[in-house]
Design a protein around this motif. Sequence first.
Motif, PDB file in Angstrom:
ATOM      1  N   ASP A  11       0.832  -1.208   0.000  1.00  0.00           N
ATOM      2  CA  ASP A  11       0.000   0.000   0.000  1.00  0.00           C
ATOM      3  C   ASP A  11       0.865   1.257   0.000  1.00  0.00           C
ATOM      4  O   ASP A  11       0.547   2.250  -0.657  1.00  0.00           O
ATOM      5  CB  ASP A  11      -0.936   0.003   1.197  1.00  0.00           C
ATOM      6  CG  ASP A  11      -2.051  -1.031   1.062  1.00  0.00           C
ATOM      7  OD1 ASP A  11      -2.243  -1.527  -0.066  1.00  0.00           O
ATOM      8  OD2 ASP A  11      -2.712  -1.323   2.074  1.00  0.00           O
ATOM      9  N   TYR A  12       1.969   1.197   0.763  1.00  0.00           N
ATOM     10  CA  TYR A  12       2.891   2.340   0.750  1.00  0.00           C
ATOM     11  C   TYR A  12       3.489   2.533  -0.647  1.00  0.00           C
ATOM     12  O   TYR A  12       3.627   3.658  -1.126  1.00  0.00           O
ATOM     13  CB  TYR A  12       4.022   2.138   1.767  1.00  0.00           C
ATOM     14  CG  TYR A  12       3.616   2.393   3.193  1.00  0.00           C
ATOM     15  CD1 TYR A  12       3.112   3.625   3.584  1.00  0.00           C
ATOM     16  CD2 TYR A  12       3.753   1.409   4.159  1.00  0.00           C
ATOM     17  CE1 TYR A  12       2.751   3.868   4.895  1.00  0.00           C
ATOM     18  CE2 TYR A  12       3.392   1.636   5.469  1.00  0.00           C
ATOM     19  CZ  TYR A  12       2.888   2.877   5.826  1.00  0.00           C
ATOM     20  OH  TYR A  12       2.524   3.114   7.121  1.00  0.00           O
ATOM     21  N   ILE A  13       3.857   1.435  -1.274  1.00  0.00           N
ATOM     22  CA  ILE A  13       4.461   1.517  -2.613  1.00  0.00           C
ATOM     23  C   ILE A  13       3.448   2.053  -3.619  1.00  0.00           C
ATOM     24  O   ILE A  13       3.772   2.891  -4.462  1.00  0.00           O
ATOM     25  CB  ILE A  13       5.004   0.134  -3.039  1.00  0.00           C
ATOM     26  CG1 ILE A  13       6.187  -0.248  -2.146  1.00  0.00           C
ATOM     27  CG2 ILE A  13       5.420   0.134  -4.501  1.00  0.00           C
ATOM     28  CD1 ILE A  13       6.695  -1.664  -2.350  1.00  0.00           C
ATOM     29  N   LYS A  14       2.199   1.606  -3.508  1.00  0.00           N
ATOM     30  CA  LYS A  14       1.164   2.097  -4.427  1.00  0.00           C
ATOM     31  C   LYS A  14       0.945   3.594  -4.245  1.00  0.00           C
ATOM     32  O   LYS A  14       0.852   4.349  -5.207  1.00  0.00           O
ATOM     33  CB  LYS A  14      -0.141   1.349  -4.194  1.00  0.00           C
ATOM     34  CG  LYS A  14      -0.168  -0.043  -4.752  1.00  0.00           C
ATOM     35  CD  LYS A  14      -1.520  -0.681  -4.474  1.00  0.00           C
ATOM     36  CE  LYS A  14      -1.479  -2.151  -4.811  1.00  0.00           C
ATOM     37  NZ  LYS A  14      -2.711  -2.830  -4.419  1.00  0.00           N
ATOM     38  N   SER A  15       0.843   4.041  -3.005  1.00  0.00           N
ATOM     39  CA  SER A  15       0.605   5.468  -2.771  1.00  0.00           C
ATOM     40  C   SER A  15       1.816   6.296  -3.192  1.00  0.00           C
ATOM     41  O   SER A  15       1.673   7.392  -3.726  1.00  0.00           O
ATOM     42  CB  SER A  15       0.242   5.731  -1.309  1.00  0.00           C
ATOM     43  OG  SER A  15       1.289   5.313  -0.462  1.00  0.00           O
ATOM     44  N   ALA A  16       3.024   5.771  -2.999  1.00  0.00           N
ATOM     45  CA  ALA A  16       4.222   6.491  -3.435  1.00  0.00           C
ATOM     46  C   ALA A  16       4.265   6.556  -4.956  1.00  0.00           C
ATOM     47  O   ALA A  16       4.628   7.583  -5.530  1.00  0.00           O
ATOM     48  CB  ALA A  16       5.479   5.803  -2.897  1.00  0.00           C
ATOM     49  N   GLY A  17       3.872   5.461  -5.609  1.00  0.00           N
ATOM     50  CA  GLY A  17       3.825   5.476  -7.074  1.00  0.00           C
ATOM     51  C   GLY A  17       2.791   6.450  -7.588  1.00  0.00           C
ATOM     52  O   GLY A  17       3.005   7.138  -8.591  1.00  0.00           O
ATOM     53  N   PHE A  18       1.657   6.508  -6.886  1.00  0.00           N
ATOM     54  CA  PHE A  18       0.609   7.452  -7.281  1.00  0.00           C
ATOM     55  C   PHE A  18       1.098   8.894  -7.154  1.00  0.00           C
ATOM     56  O   PHE A  18       0.912   9.715  -8.048  1.00  0.00           O
ATOM     57  CB  PHE A  18      -0.632   7.224  -6.415  1.00  0.00           C
ATOM     58  CG  PHE A  18      -1.762   8.154  -6.715  1.00  0.00           C
ATOM     59  CD1 PHE A  18      -2.484   8.015  -7.886  1.00  0.00           C
ATOM     60  CD2 PHE A  18      -2.096   9.159  -5.827  1.00  0.00           C
ATOM     61  CE1 PHE A  18      -3.536   8.872  -8.172  1.00  0.00           C
ATOM     62  CE2 PHE A  18      -3.138  10.025  -6.101  1.00  0.00           C
ATOM     63  CZ  PHE A  18      -3.860   9.878  -7.277  1.00  0.00           C
ATOM     64  N   LEU A  19       1.761   9.201  -6.040  1.00  0.00           N
ATOM     65  CA  LEU A  19       2.297  10.550  -5.839  1.00  0.00           C
ATOM     66  C   LEU A  19       3.394  10.861  -6.859  1.00  0.00           C
ATOM     67  O   LEU A  19       3.482  11.991  -7.366  1.00  0.00           O
ATOM     68  CB  LEU A  19       2.833  10.697  -4.417  1.00  0.00           C
ATOM     69  CG  LEU A  19       1.771  10.709  -3.315  1.00  0.00           C
ATOM     70  CD1 LEU A  19       2.443  10.741  -1.947  1.00  0.00           C
ATOM     71  CD2 LEU A  19       0.839  11.877  -3.486  1.00  0.00           C
ATOM     72  N   ALA A  20       4.211   9.845  -7.173  1.00  0.00           N
ATOM     73  CA  ALA A  20       5.251  10.060  -8.185  1.00  0.00           C
ATOM     74  C   ALA A  20       4.622  10.304  -9.551  1.00  0.00           C
ATOM     75  O   ALA A  20       5.114  11.122 -10.332  1.00  0.00           O
ATOM     76  CB  ALA A  20       6.179   8.852  -8.244  1.00  0.00           C
ATOM     77  N   GLY A  21       3.537   9.610  -9.828  1.00  0.00           N
ATOM     78  CA  GLY A  21       2.825   9.836 -11.091  1.00  0.00           C
ATOM     79  C   GLY A  21       2.263  11.241 -11.169  1.00  0.00           C
ATOM     80  O   GLY A  21       2.339  11.904 -12.216  1.00  0.00           O
ATOM     81  N   ILE A  22       1.691  11.712 -10.077  1.00  0.00           N
ATOM     82  CA  ILE A  22       1.173  13.087 -10.048  1.00  0.00           C
ATOM     83  C   ILE A  22       2.312  14.081 -10.235  1.00  0.00           C
ATOM     84  O   ILE A  22       2.196  15.048 -10.995  1.00  0.00           O
ATOM     85  CB  ILE A  22       0.414  13.346  -8.728  1.00  0.00           C
ATOM     86  CG1 ILE A  22      -0.890  12.561  -8.713  1.00  0.00           C
ATOM     87  CG2 ILE A  22       0.134  14.829  -8.547  1.00  0.00           C
ATOM     88  CD1 ILE A  22      -1.657  12.678  -7.419  1.00  0.00           C
ATOM     89  N   ALA A  23       3.429  13.845  -9.558  1.00  0.00           N
ATOM     90  CA  ALA A  23       4.577  14.746  -9.687  1.00  0.00           C
ATOM     91  C   ALA A  23       5.104  14.747 -11.117  1.00  0.00           C
ATOM     92  O   ALA A  23       5.438  15.804 -11.672  1.00  0.00           O
ATOM     93  CB  ALA A  23       5.678  14.333  -8.714  1.00  0.00           C
ATOM     94  N   ALA A  24       5.170  13.574 -11.737  1.00  0.00           N
ATOM     95  CA  ALA A  24       5.636  13.504 -13.129  1.00  0.00           C
ATOM     96  C   ALA A  24       4.678  14.233 -14.056  1.00  0.00           C
ATOM     97  O   ALA A  24       5.107  14.936 -14.981  1.00  0.00           O
ATOM     98  CB  ALA A  24       5.775  12.048 -13.556  1.00  0.00           C
TER      99      ALA A  24
END
Length: 83
Positions: free
Chosen positions: A12-25
């Motif tokens: 879940d942490y990895i998914k949320s970090a990936g989601f935030l990284a996607g938003i940042a990208a």
Amino acid sequence: MTDDSQKVPLGDYIKSAGFLAGIAAWVLAMGAVGFILLCFLLIFLFVVGAVVYVAWQLSWVIGLGVALVVLYVVASFVTGEKI
């Protein structure tokens, strides 16, 4: 002390970090696109401004030419001289 059932799984942490990284990208990509469009707009405005400036500088030459032709036609008409 908490037991393991209360802990959030690492996935879940990895998914949320990936989601935030996607938003940042996405934000960075849109910023880059906006910057490129802004550069094109500034280049376009620079070219338009240069054209307007040159036309403004040449307008007195055009006005002088038109005024001289009009004065010549009026003077020829007044004096009766044929053009």
